[in-house]
Design a protein around this motif. Structure first.
Motif, PDB file in Angstrom:
ATOM      1  N   TRP A  11      73.846  57.126  16.417  1.00 49.42           N
ATOM      2  CA  TRP A  11      73.907  56.099  17.498  1.00 49.42           C
ATOM      3  C   TRP A  11      72.657  55.824  18.072  1.00 49.42           C
ATOM      4  CZ3 TRP A  11      78.656  58.556  20.432  1.00 49.42           C
ATOM      5  CH2 TRP A  11      79.832  58.347  19.843  1.00 49.42           C
ATOM      6  N   SER A  24      84.350  54.002  20.428  1.00 47.56           N
ATOM      7  CA  SER A  24      83.248  53.305  20.188  1.00 47.56           C
ATOM      8  C   SER A  24      81.993  54.282  20.232  1.00 47.56           C
ATOM      9  CB  SER A  24      83.153  52.343  21.477  1.00 47.56           C
ATOM     10  OG  SER A  24      82.738  52.990  22.424  1.00 47.56           O
ATOM     11  N   SER A  25      80.757  53.828  20.463  1.00 47.81           N
ATOM     12  CA  SER A  25      79.639  54.638  20.340  1.00 47.81           C
ATOM     13  C   SER A  25      78.910  54.760  21.701  1.00 47.81           C
ATOM     14  CB  SER A  25      78.519  54.313  19.480  1.00 47.81           C
ATOM     15  OG  SER A  25      77.827  52.807  20.086  1.00 47.81           O
ATOM     16  N   ASP A  28      75.830  47.565  16.029  1.00 48.21           N
ATOM     17  CA  ASP A  28      77.143  47.901  16.424  1.00 48.21           C
ATOM     18  C   ASP A  28      78.026  48.575  15.115  1.00 48.21           C
ATOM     19  OD1 ASP A  28      79.395  48.698  18.228  1.00 48.21           O
ATOM     20  OD2 ASP A  28      80.223  46.638  17.072  1.00 48.21           O
ATOM     21  N   GLN A  29      77.797  47.398  14.017  1.00 44.95           N
ATOM     22  CA  GLN A  29      78.198  47.832  12.766  1.00 44.95           C
ATOM     23  C   GLN A  29      77.597  49.223  12.192  1.00 44.95           C
ATOM     24  OE1 GLN A  29      80.683  46.239  11.084  1.00 44.95           O
ATOM     25  NE2 GLN A  29      80.422  47.817   9.599  1.00 44.95           N
ATOM     26  N   ARG A  68      79.423  51.961  14.164  1.00 45.35           N
ATOM     27  CA  ARG A  68      80.603  52.309  13.476  1.00 45.35           C
ATOM     28  C   ARG A  68      80.604  52.951  12.332  1.00 45.35           C
ATOM     29  NH1 ARG A  68      81.716  47.180  15.764  1.00 45.35           N
ATOM     30  NH2 ARG A  68      81.812  46.201  13.734  1.00 45.35           N
ATOM     31  N   THR A  81      79.673  56.522  12.904  1.00 42.97           N
ATOM     32  CA  THR A  81      80.993  57.350  13.459  1.00 42.97           C
ATOM     33  C   THR A  81      81.874  57.873  12.384  1.00 42.97           C
ATOM     34  OG1 THR A  81      80.609  56.303  15.531  1.00 42.97           O
ATOM     35  CG2 THR A  81      82.577  57.225  15.160  1.00 42.97           C
ATOM     36  N   ARG A  82      82.086  56.860  11.415  1.00 39.66           N
ATOM     37  CA  ARG A  82      83.316  57.090  10.602  1.00 39.66           C
ATOM     38  C   ARG A  82      82.605  58.041   9.517  1.00 39.66           C
ATOM     39  NH1 ARG A  82      83.806  51.476  10.612  1.00 39.66           N
ATOM     40  NH2 ARG A  82      82.740  51.067   8.705  1.00 39.66           N
TER      41      ARG A  82
END
Length: 464
Positions: A235, A290-291, A427-428, A431, A434-435
C-alpha cells in the motif's frame, strides 16, 4: 536497599521486553536494509529468521546455568553479549555481518531472558515474578514492529539497535545486584540444592501450552510481519505511518488484561477466546474492502486482544511451579520462536507466489486503464512504454509508479488526466497486493484455529 537493587526489577523486565521485541523489531526496516546494504530479498529475510532460529534452538541449553543457581552471572553475561551484538548490528556494513551479529544477539538474548525469570522470581516471588516476566514478553512482542518502524522513519534502521545498548548496559549491574543463592554442603563438598517443588506438578515440560504458544506465534507472524509488509510494500505507506497503524496491536494487548480481570473468565475460556479473536482478526486483515488504513483497525484490535489474553496466560501455565523453572522457561521461549520461524517459512512463500501470480492480471488491468484514459494516442504510447519498463524491473515486488509518471511529459491540458490515471493505477496495484496477501493471512488464521483445537481437546486425567 541500594538504588541499583531497587531498579533491578524494572530493568530486568525491560531486558526481557527488548529481547522478545527483537524477534520482529526490524520488520519495517527491512526495505531500508535491503537498499543500504545492497542485498537480496532472500538474504534480508535472514535478518529476521536468524535471530528467531538461534533463540529457539538456544533457549533450553541457555537455561542450564540459571537452573543450577547461577542466574545472576549467566544473565549478566547474556545481557552484556546482547548489548555488544546490538552495537555490532548498528555498525554492520554488509548483510553477512548483520546476520552474524543477529545470531550473537540471539545467543545473548537466550541467556538473558531465561536468567531474568529466575531473578524476577527472587525479587517478587513465584507468582508475581512469573507474571512480570510473561507480561514483559507480551509487551515486547507486540511493540517490536511499532518501535522499529518509528525509529526507522525518524532516524534510521541502525537506531533500532543503538537504543537497545544503554538499557542493556544498565541491566548488567541490575542482574548482578540480585545475588545467587549461597552454595550448601552436599555430601563431601559444596553444591546447590534446587528450591522445593510441588509434588503435584510434574517436572516434564507442559506440552499443551507450549504447542499452543508455537501455533499462536506462527499465526501472529502474519499480523506482526506480513501486515507491515502489506502496508509498506503493498500500500506504499511510509514506515512511520505503518508504525502508527500497527500500534493498535500493543494497545489492545495491554487493554486485554484489565478486560479479563473485569469479566473473570475461566483460564481455559480466556485462552480459547483469545485464539478465536486472533483467527478472526487475521480473517479481517485478509478481506479488507479497500486499502484505507481504517479497515485494518478493528482486525488489529482483535489480534491484540487475543495476544493479551493468550500468551502471558499460556506462558505462566507452562512455567509456574515447575522445576527447574528456568528450563521450563527455555522450553516456552523455544516453542514461541520455533512458531515464528515456522510462520515465516510457511507464510512468506505463499504471499511471494501469490504476488507473482497477481502480476499478469494486474498488468492487463493497467493496460486497459491506459487505453481508456482521455489522453492523446502518442501520450498513451509514451505512458505505456514507461510503465512497461517499470513493471519489468520490479518482478516479484509492487512497483512504485511515481517516478515513472514524473518523467512523462504531456501538454498542460492533459496533466489532470495523467494524474487521474496515476491514481487509478496505484489503486489497481494496491488491490492486487491486497489479494496477494490474502491467502497468507488466512493461513495465519488457520494456525490460530489449530491452537484453539489444542486448547479445546480435553485434558487426560492423571492417575495417582
Amino acid at each position: 536497599m541500594s538504588p541499583v537493587h531497587r531498579a533491578a526489577g524494572p530493568l530486568l523486565a525491560v531486558t526481557v521486553a527488548l529481547v522478545l521485541a527483537d524477534s520482529a523489531v526490524v520488520t519495517l526496516a527491512l526495505p531500508d536494509i535491503l537498499r543500504e546494504l545492497d542485498t537480496s530479498v532472500g538474504q534480508v529475510a535472514w535478518v529476521l529468521i536468524s535471530f528467531n532460529l538461534v533463540l529457539a534452538l538456544g533457549a533450553v541449553p541457555a537455561a542450564r546455568l540459571p537452573a543450577r543457581g547461577r542466574a545472576a552471572g549467566s544473565s549478566a553475561v547474556g545481557i552484556a553479549l546482547f548489548a555488544g551484538a546490538s552495537a555490532w548490528c548498528a555498525v554492520a556494513g554488509s548483510i553477512e555481518v548483520l546476520i552474524t551479529a543477529r545470531c550473537l544477539q540471539a545467543v545473548g538474548g537466550a541467556l538473558a531472558v531465561v536468567g531474568c525469570l529466575e531473578l524476577l522470581v527472587r525479587l517478587y516471588g513465584e507468582r508475581r515474578g512469573v507474571a512480570v516476566w510473561a507480561t514483559a514478553g507480551v509487551v515486547g512482542t507486540a511493540t517490536g514492529p511499532f518501535a522499529g518502524g518509528l525509529l526507522t522513519e525518524l532516524i534510521s534502521w541502525q537506531s533500532i539497535f543503538v537504543v537497545q545498548v544503554p538499557f542493556a548496559v544498565l541491566a548488567v549491574p541490575a542482574a548482578l545486584a540480585v545475588r545467587d543463592p549461597a552454595p550448601v554442603v552436599v555430601g563431601a563438598g559444596e553444591g546447590w540444592v534446587p528450591p522445593e517443588r510441588d509434588p503435584a506438578v510434574p517436572d516434564r515440560p507442559d506440552v499443551r501450552p507450549n504447542i499452543t504458544l508455537a501455533l499462536l506465534s506462527a499465526a501472529l507472524t502474519a499480523a506482526l510481519f506480513l501486515l507491515v509488509l502489506l502496508l509498506v510494500e503493498g500500500w506504499s505507506r511510509s514506515p512511520g505511518v505503518a508504525a502508527l497503524t500497527v500500534s493498535v496491536v500493543p494497545i489492545a494487548a495491554i487493554a486485554a488484561g484489565p478486560l479479563a480481570r473485569l469479566l473473570q473468565p475461566s483460564e481455559e475460556g480466556e485462552v480459547a477466546v483469545g485464539c478465536f479473536l486472533i483467527a478472526g482478526g487475521l480473517v479481517g486483515l485478509a478481506i479488507p474492502p479497500s486499502s484505507d488504513l481504517a479497515w485494518t483497525i478493528a482486525p488489529q484490535a482483535l489480534v491484540g486482544l487475543g495476544l493479551g489474553l493468550t500468551v502471558d496466560r499460556l506462558t505462566a501455565r507452562a512455567v509456574q511451579l515447575r522445576r527447574p523453572r528456568a528450563e521450563h522457561a527455555g522450553w516456552t521461549i523455544g516453542a514461541r520462536h520455533v512458531g515464528v520461524v515456522v510462520g515465516l517459512a510457511v507464510l512468506t512463500p505463499v504471499f511471494t507466489a501469490d504476488l507473482q501470480d497477481a502480476q499478469v492480471p494486474a498488468q492487463e488491468a493497467i493496460t486497459a486503464l491506459v487505453l481508456d484514459a482521455p489522453l492523446q494516442p502518442e501520450d498513451k504510447i509514451s505512458v505505456a512504454q514507461a510503465l512497461g519498463g517499470a513493471l519489468a524491473g520490479e518482478q516479484g515486488q509492487v512497483p512504485d509508479l511515481g517516478p515513472t509518471f514524473d518523467a512523462v511529459v504531456v501538454e498542460p491540458a492533459e496533466r489532470a488526466a495523467l494524474d487521474r490515471l496515476e491514481a487509478d493505477l496505484d489503486d489497481q496495484l494496491e488491490r492486487a497486493a491486497t489479494r496477494a496477501f490474502r491467502d497468507s493471512f488466512l493461513a495465519g488464521a488457520g494456525f490460530a484455529l489449530l491452537a484453539l483445537l489444542v486448547v479445546l481437546v480435553p485434558r487426560r486425567r492423571r492417575t495417582t
